[in-house]
Design an enzyme around this catalytic site. Structure first.
Site, short mmCIF file in Angstrom:
data_model
loop_
_atom_site.label_atom_id
_atom_site.label_comp_id
_atom_site.label_asym_id
_atom_site.label_seq_id
_atom_site.Cartn_x
_atom_site.Cartn_y
_atom_site.Cartn_z
N SER A 117 -49.61 -30.74 1.08
CA SER A 117 -49.66 -31.70 -0.02
C SER A 117 -49.62 -33.15 0.44
O SER A 117 -49.84 -34.06 -0.35
CB SER A 117 -48.50 -31.46 -1.00
OG SER A 117 -47.29 -31.94 -0.49
N LYS A 157 -42.52 -36.09 -0.39
CA LYS A 157 -43.47 -36.73 -1.31
C LYS A 157 -43.29 -38.24 -1.29
O LYS A 157 -42.27 -38.77 -0.84
CB LYS A 157 -43.23 -36.23 -2.75
CG LYS A 157 -43.50 -34.77 -3.00
CD LYS A 157 -44.98 -34.45 -2.99
CE LYS A 157 -45.25 -32.99 -3.34
NZ LYS A 157 -44.83 -32.06 -2.30
#
Length: 200
Positions: A117, A157
């Site tokens: 990701s 993230k």
């Protein structure tokens, strides 16, 4: 290893940088100037605490013999972190990463990335990320890459705050943006380096 006070950490970080650059330890006067102090007593006190806590050592009665002990032990690898959806993290120490020549600080740690990701941020599956603990979550800059613990586990993230909401944004459009109340997000570290090929 016992944690350092802010004053001890400041001196330790300066010593690490100075010794790395000059290949010898500084004088007490140089430390006083660097720390903005007019007396050697606070420097000696900080040095004594750093020695007792196992961060430095020196040869008694000899000038400029301070040695950094902590950095020779490497950065602990605490397990894996998801670059995808969340997963469990911070297992027992599995290894130590030799970070010679990299400006690490006491308390820094490493995690192995699982998932893709964050490929848009040049972080790939299997990479090692070096993280630095965050003392004040309010000080985190928008867009900082963080290790964030949420209800289901921990993920890597981009960090964005919108009032009382935290958005954890991937660097891969195949993954959704995750949004949580700020009270449900525990930022456990911010990214300081990426190491590729360690386990190859």
């Amino acid at each position: 290893m016992e944690a350092l006070t802010d004053a001890q950490q400041e001196l330790y970080d300066w010593l690490v940088d100075y010794i790395r650059e000059h290949q010898h330890s500084p004088s007490i006067r140089q430390m006083m100037r660097a720390m903005g102090l007019k007396s050697p007593a606070p420097i000696q006190s900080r040095l004594d605490h750093l020695r007792k806590k196992g961060y430095i050592d020196w040869s008694e009665g000899q000038a400029r013999t301070i040695r950094i002990l902590q950095s020779t032990q490497g950065v602990p690898i605490y397990g894996t972190i998801a670059a995808g959806y969340v997963n469990a993290v911070f297992t027992d120490n599995v290894d130590r990463l030799d970070m010679a020549g990299v400006p690490i600080k006491a308390g820094d740690y490493a995690l192995q990335v699982t998932g893709d990701s964050m490929v848009g941020a040049m972080i790939q599956d299997g990479d090692i990320v070096i993280m630095r603990p965050v003392k004040d979550p309010q000080s985190i800059r928008e867009g900082t890459i963080v290790a964030a613990r949420v209800e289901d586990g921990t993920t890597l993230k981009y960090f964005h705050r919108n009032d009382n909401q935290i958005r954890l944004i991937p660097a891969n459009p195949a993954y959704p943006v995750q949004e949580f109340p700020a009270t449900q997000v525990d930022v456990q570290g911010r990214l300081v380096a990426v190491w590729r090929g360690y386990f190859d």
